[in-house]
Structures are given as C-alpha cells and as structure tokens.
Design a protein around this motif. Structure first.
Motif, mmCIF file in Angstrom:
data_model
loop_
_atom_site.group_PDB
_atom_site.id
_atom_site.type_symbol
_atom_site.label_atom_id
_atom_site.label_comp_id
_atom_site.label_asym_id
_atom_site.label_seq_id
_atom_site.Cartn_x
_atom_site.Cartn_y
_atom_site.Cartn_z
ATOM 1 N N TYR A 1 -0.077 1.593 -18.331
ATOM 2 C CA TYR A 1 1.042 1.302 -17.164
ATOM 3 C C TYR A 1 0.235 1.083 -15.924
ATOM 4 O O TYR A 1 -0.721 1.110 -15.527
ATOM 5 N N TRP A 2 1.314 0.447 -14.965
ATOM 6 C CA TRP A 2 1.075 0.282 -13.663
ATOM 7 C C TRP A 2 1.677 1.114 -13.030
ATOM 8 O O TRP A 2 2.998 1.166 -13.060
ATOM 9 N N TYR A 3 1.197 1.556 -11.595
ATOM 10 C CA TYR A 3 2.045 2.554 -10.717
ATOM 11 C C TYR A 3 2.028 1.861 -9.415
ATOM 12 O O TYR A 3 1.016 1.304 -8.941
ATOM 13 N N TYR A 4 2.896 2.178 -8.569
ATOM 14 C CA TYR A 4 3.214 1.665 -7.144
ATOM 15 C C TYR A 4 3.863 2.853 -6.406
ATOM 16 O O TYR A 4 4.802 3.571 -7.122
ATOM 17 N N ILE B 1 10.074 3.410 2.186
ATOM 18 C CA ILE B 1 11.502 2.912 2.339
ATOM 19 C C ILE B 1 11.818 3.207 3.683
ATOM 20 O O ILE B 1 12.934 3.135 4.163
ATOM 21 N N GLY B 2 10.854 3.972 4.509
ATOM 22 C CA GLY B 2 11.212 4.297 5.875
ATOM 23 C C GLY B 2 11.927 5.929 5.863
ATOM 24 O O GLY B 2 12.638 6.235 6.705
ATOM 25 N N THR B 3 11.679 6.675 4.655
ATOM 26 C CA THR B 3 12.427 7.884 4.641
ATOM 27 C C THR B 3 11.039 9.005 4.605
ATOM 28 O O THR B 3 10.030 8.520 4.536
ATOM 29 N N ASP B 4 11.424 10.176 4.411
ATOM 30 C CA ASP B 4 10.329 11.189 4.304
ATOM 31 C C ASP B 4 9.455 10.933 2.828
ATOM 32 O O ASP B 4 8.188 11.389 3.150
ATOM 33 N N THR B 5 10.032 10.448 1.987
ATOM 34 C CA THR B 5 9.675 10.583 0.661
ATOM 35 C C THR B 5 9.430 9.222 0.136
ATOM 36 O O THR B 5 10.605 8.228 0.180
ATOM 37 N N PRO B 6 8.322 8.747 -0.273
ATOM 38 C CA PRO B 6 8.074 7.224 -0.863
ATOM 39 C C PRO B 6 8.868 7.281 -2.396
ATOM 40 O O PRO B 6 8.972 8.030 -3.077
ATOM 41 N N VAL B 7 9.354 5.871 -2.541
ATOM 42 C CA VAL B 7 9.860 5.856 -4.157
ATOM 43 C C VAL B 7 8.540 5.748 -4.771
ATOM 44 O O VAL B 7 7.613 4.909 -4.499
ATOM 45 N N GLU B 8 8.660 6.008 -6.134
ATOM 46 C CA GLU B 8 7.437 5.720 -7.105
ATOM 47 C C GLU B 8 8.110 4.879 -8.041
ATOM 48 O O GLU B 8 8.982 5.152 -8.416
ATOM 49 N N CYS B 9 7.306 3.968 -8.575
ATOM 50 C CA CYS B 9 7.660 2.879 -9.743
ATOM 51 C C CYS B 9 6.526 2.890 -10.615
ATOM 52 O O CYS B 9 5.449 2.399 -10.148
ATOM 53 N N VAL C 1 4.552 -8.855 -4.063
ATOM 54 C CA VAL C 1 4.031 -8.022 -5.303
ATOM 55 C C VAL C 1 3.751 -8.968 -6.409
ATOM 56 O O VAL C 1 4.773 -9.667 -6.952
ATOM 57 N N THR C 2 2.699 -8.634 -6.922
ATOM 58 C CA THR C 2 2.254 -9.655 -8.118
ATOM 59 C C THR C 2 1.513 -8.813 -9.134
ATOM 60 O O THR C 2 0.657 -8.043 -8.852
ATOM 61 N N LEU C 3 2.032 -8.884 -10.305
ATOM 62 C CA LEU C 3 1.359 -8.323 -11.717
ATOM 63 C C LEU C 3 1.442 -9.121 -12.634
ATOM 64 O O LEU C 3 2.074 -9.335 -13.367
ATOM 65 N N ALA C 4 0.342 -9.938 -12.795
ATOM 66 C CA ALA C 4 0.148 -10.919 -13.859
ATOM 67 C C ALA C 4 0.123 -10.328 -15.378
ATOM 68 O O ALA C 4 0.637 -11.106 -16.289
ATOM 69 N N VAL D 1 -1.381 -1.875 -6.363
ATOM 70 C CA VAL D 1 -1.182 -1.161 -7.763
ATOM 71 C C VAL D 1 -2.088 -0.296 -8.198
ATOM 72 O O VAL D 1 -3.252 -0.527 -7.913
ATOM 73 N N GLU D 2 -1.796 0.654 -8.892
ATOM 74 C CA GLU D 2 -2.779 1.529 -9.603
ATOM 75 C C GLU D 2 -2.780 1.408 -11.056
ATOM 76 O O GLU D 2 -1.546 1.584 -11.590
ATOM 77 N N LYS D 3 -3.850 0.949 -11.685
ATOM 78 C CA LYS D 3 -3.525 0.734 -13.301
ATOM 79 C C LYS D 3 -4.233 1.669 -14.230
ATOM 80 O O LYS D 3 -5.257 2.396 -13.795
ATOM 81 N N ALA D 4 -3.565 2.230 -15.081
ATOM 82 C CA ALA D 4 -3.787 3.155 -15.997
ATOM 83 C C ALA D 4 -4.034 2.230 -17.385
ATOM 84 O O ALA D 4 -3.762 0.948 -17.441
#
Length: 412
Positions: free
Chosen positions: A75-78, A82-90, A51-54, A69-72
């Motif tokens: 902020y930046w969003y990912y 993680i292999g479970t039913d629901t992803p982590v959001e960062c 992951v690179t976010l300059a 990455v999704e840029k607003a």
C-alpha cells in the motif's frame, strides 16, 4: 478458456438515480450539547496538492495539503492537512480484503493506536453512522464510530470517521479522527477518488451501484459490471460489501466477489468467487468446463472441495439472465426456466430458476424469480434496468435500491 483472477458475487441490479443513504445509530438527544455543537463544524478547503502515484495510478490536484507518499509492500500512505487539529490519513491498496473488511479493520486498529498514544484504555465504542453513496460509478462506504478513552474526569471522547471506495485500480481508504468536519472529510476523499486514472481499463457497457438493506436496515452496497473483452466475450464482475450491526458496539463485515466470463449469447464460460467475513476467507471457489464436464475446485470454511458436476448442460451467466428475460418479453409466454451456477446454494449442483412475468405497474415491468428455496421480486424499466428488488431467505429479507447506472445490460 479464459484465465480467472480473484473477484466477487452477484446481485444483478441497477437504476438511473444518484443518491446518498444514511443510517444514524445515535440520535442527538443521546449526546451532550458540546458534542452536538462540535459535530457540526466544517472548514472550507481551498489549498490543493499535486499528487502523483504512478504505480496505482493516480494523478491530480487534490484538496488539502498532502504529504509525500510513504510506500509499504502492499500500500501507499499519505497524511493530509485540512486546517484542523487532526490530519486526514489516506491509503491506496492493491492487495486488500474488500471495502467493508478493510475499512472496519483499519478503523479498529486506528482507535486502538489512539488509546495507546493517550495512555488511556478504550473503555467503550458505539456505531455512530453508516452511509452508502457513489462518486460517479464508484461505490463508497462511510462508517463512523464514537469512542471513549478512560473514565471519569480523565475520559476523552472521539469520533473516528472512515471512507472506502474500490475502483478498477484498487482500494482507497481515508480516516479522520476528529469530531465534526464530516462534509470536509468527504470533500477530500471525493477529490482523492476522482484523482484515480482509470484509462487503462476498458469501459463497462453496463455498470450499476446499488444500496443493500437487510430487514429494513441499511447494510451495504452491491456492484455489477459487464465489459466486452478482446475476444468479444463478456467479463462480469459482481461485488457485495456489507457492514452489519451486531449490537450497539460491534459490526460484522462481508466482502464477496464473483468474476465470470460469458459468451455473447449469454452462455457461461467459467467463474471464480470468494468471500471474506470478519477478515477471514470463508470461501473460495472456481467453476470450469473441459470436454463437456463441469468441475468445482476450492474451499468452504477451510474445507477443500473438488468435484465434477453430474450436470453436463450449459449454464446461463448473469449477463445471460438479462438476455433470457429480454426474449421472454418478446413472447406471449408468462414464464421461462433457465439454469445457473451459484456458490450461495450448493456449488456442486446447478440452480434452476423460473422467471415469471407479473404484468406492469406505473410503467415498470414486474417479475418474480423463483430460485430453489428463495424468491426475488423486482421491477424493471424497458431497458431491463432494475428499479427495486426484494428477496426473502427464511427470516431474512433484503431490499435493493439503486444509486447509479450507466449503459444497458443487453447492449453488448
């Protein structure tokens, strides 16, 4: 005079212990067996993503399968598989309210969005746990909420987990809406925070992270950093972030930042402080000096303040208070008095502090600071690094415990 940018408050505290502290609001006995079984679930993540976010910047191989990455605008969003039913959001932010306000607000909005997605009303939510810890020199808030959607046989129960951490580059927040995987979630967040590139920032010669208790309840974290700048002066950054339970269902949030500059002898140059409470700016004040006259500008609770102080002497900076105590230790005197500026009392008048030596106990110095209306008692080692501190303001008692420290507060 130095140009002052936005920052935060002052609790001058630290120690060489690293630990995690947690407050669980709901016991296992209050929850059904299926929930207690589910909350223990964990997975071992082996996959990593580059992951690179300059713009932030950050760059590293981070645990999990990270999306592009999704840029607003701010902020930046990912999303992170993680292999479970629901992803982590960062998210990575460079414009934000603070670690406490931003985290709680994002969890609130996320829970409301989940209710909309499932077409069920948010019927109840409860404070599940609050944790304060550190990732090296970075303070972390860990807040979790148990919620219910709908009623009766249609009811759905969920656990919203949130983590936030502020580095010199900005704020990083991750959420995970799934029961269990609490340590897995922390591992991903730690990897995210450790990916931050801090090399563009000068290393503080003193850096402390401390847990904060109010009336014996864990409520937040206080951070203090001293950095020598290009002119040989000291930049002081202090931060206090708190998540305070109002009742079983709700919390109040506070983020306070003070940024100030000091000459090497401890004399204050200028200061700026602001406080955000429950997503609203409650105060924003600056102190500056020109031709021997100190002036305060800003606002408190939306009311403007513009005043020249009658006081025309020098103020001792928070860095300078350590120097004052260090000098006191070198004499036979028991007390010393000095003047500081504080936005917590009346920002238009100076605050006089009397420092009293109270001997030693278990190899630690004992001090009492009387600051016009409240007192602070604390213990410090030979390097003046605080090992614990207590203060009382009316019916409210506060306790400060150390999590992390690097450097010495007087080693400019």
């Amino acid at each position: 005079m130095k140009k002052v940018n936005a920052s935060l408050m002052g609790l001058a505290l630290a120690c060489s212990v690293t630990q995690a502290l947690a407050k669980d609001y709901i016991s296992q006995e209050q929850l059904p067996d299926w929930f207690n079984d589910a909350v223990k679930r964990e997975v071992k993540i082996t996959e990593k993503s580059n992951v690179t976010l300059a713009e932030f910047p950050l760059s590293a191989a981070i645990l999990g399968k990270w999306s592009d990455v999704e840029k607003a605008d701010t902020y930046w969003y990912y999303t992170v598989d993680i292999g479970t039913d629901t992803p982590v959001e960062c998210w990575a932010f460079q414009d934000y309210d603070g670690p406490a306000n931003s985290l709680v607000n994002m969890m609130k909005y996320a829970t409301e969005n989940i209710a909309t997605l499932h077409k069920r009303a948010l019927t109840s939510q409860y404070n599940y746990s609050l944790n304060v810890e550190n990732i090296a020199d970075t303070a972390v808030l860990d807040y979790q909420v148990l919620y219910n959607l709908g009623t009766g046989a249609e009811q759905l129960t969920g656990l919203m987990k949130g983590l936030s951490a502020e580095s010199p580059n900005g704020l990083q927040v991750c959420l995970h809406n799934e029961i269990g995987y609490r340590e897995t979630f922390k591992d991903v967040f730690t990897s995210f925070v450790n990916a931050t590139d801090k090399s563009a920032h000068a290393t503080p010669f003193f850096n402390s992270v401390n847990s904060v208790f109010m009336n014996n309840e864990l409520v937040g974290v206080a951070v203090e950093k001293f950095t020598k700048d290009a002119d040989g002066d000291v930049e002081i950054r202090e931060a206090l972030s708190m998540i305070l339970p109002v009742d079983a269902n709700n919390v109040a949030t506070t983020d306070t930042v003070t940024r100030s500059w000091s000459y090497a002898d401890g004399e204050l140059i200028n200061a700026y402080t602001y406080s955000v409470e429950n997503s609203e700016m409650s105060s924003s004040l600056s102190l500056s000096e020109s031709e021997g006259v100190w002036a305060v500008e800003g606002e408190i609770q939306g009311k403007p303040i513009s005043a020249q102080l009658e006081y025309q002497g020098e103020f001792v900076s928070n860095f300078g208070t350590y120097l004052v105590v260090d000098e006191l230790n070198k004499t036979d005197k028991e007390t010393t008095t000095y003047v500081t500026w504080s936005a917590d009392t009346d920002p238009t008048v100076p605050t006089t502090t009397t420092m009293l030596k109270e001997g030693k106990q278990d190899g630690l110095y004992l001090y009492k600071a009387d600051m016009e209306g409240f007192e602070v008692k604390y213990k410090a080692n030979d390097d003046l690094i605080m090992q614990s501190a207590t203060m009382s303001i009316g019916p409210v008692s506060m306790l400060i415990k150390p999590l992390f420290v690097s450097g010495k507060p007087t080693a400019l």
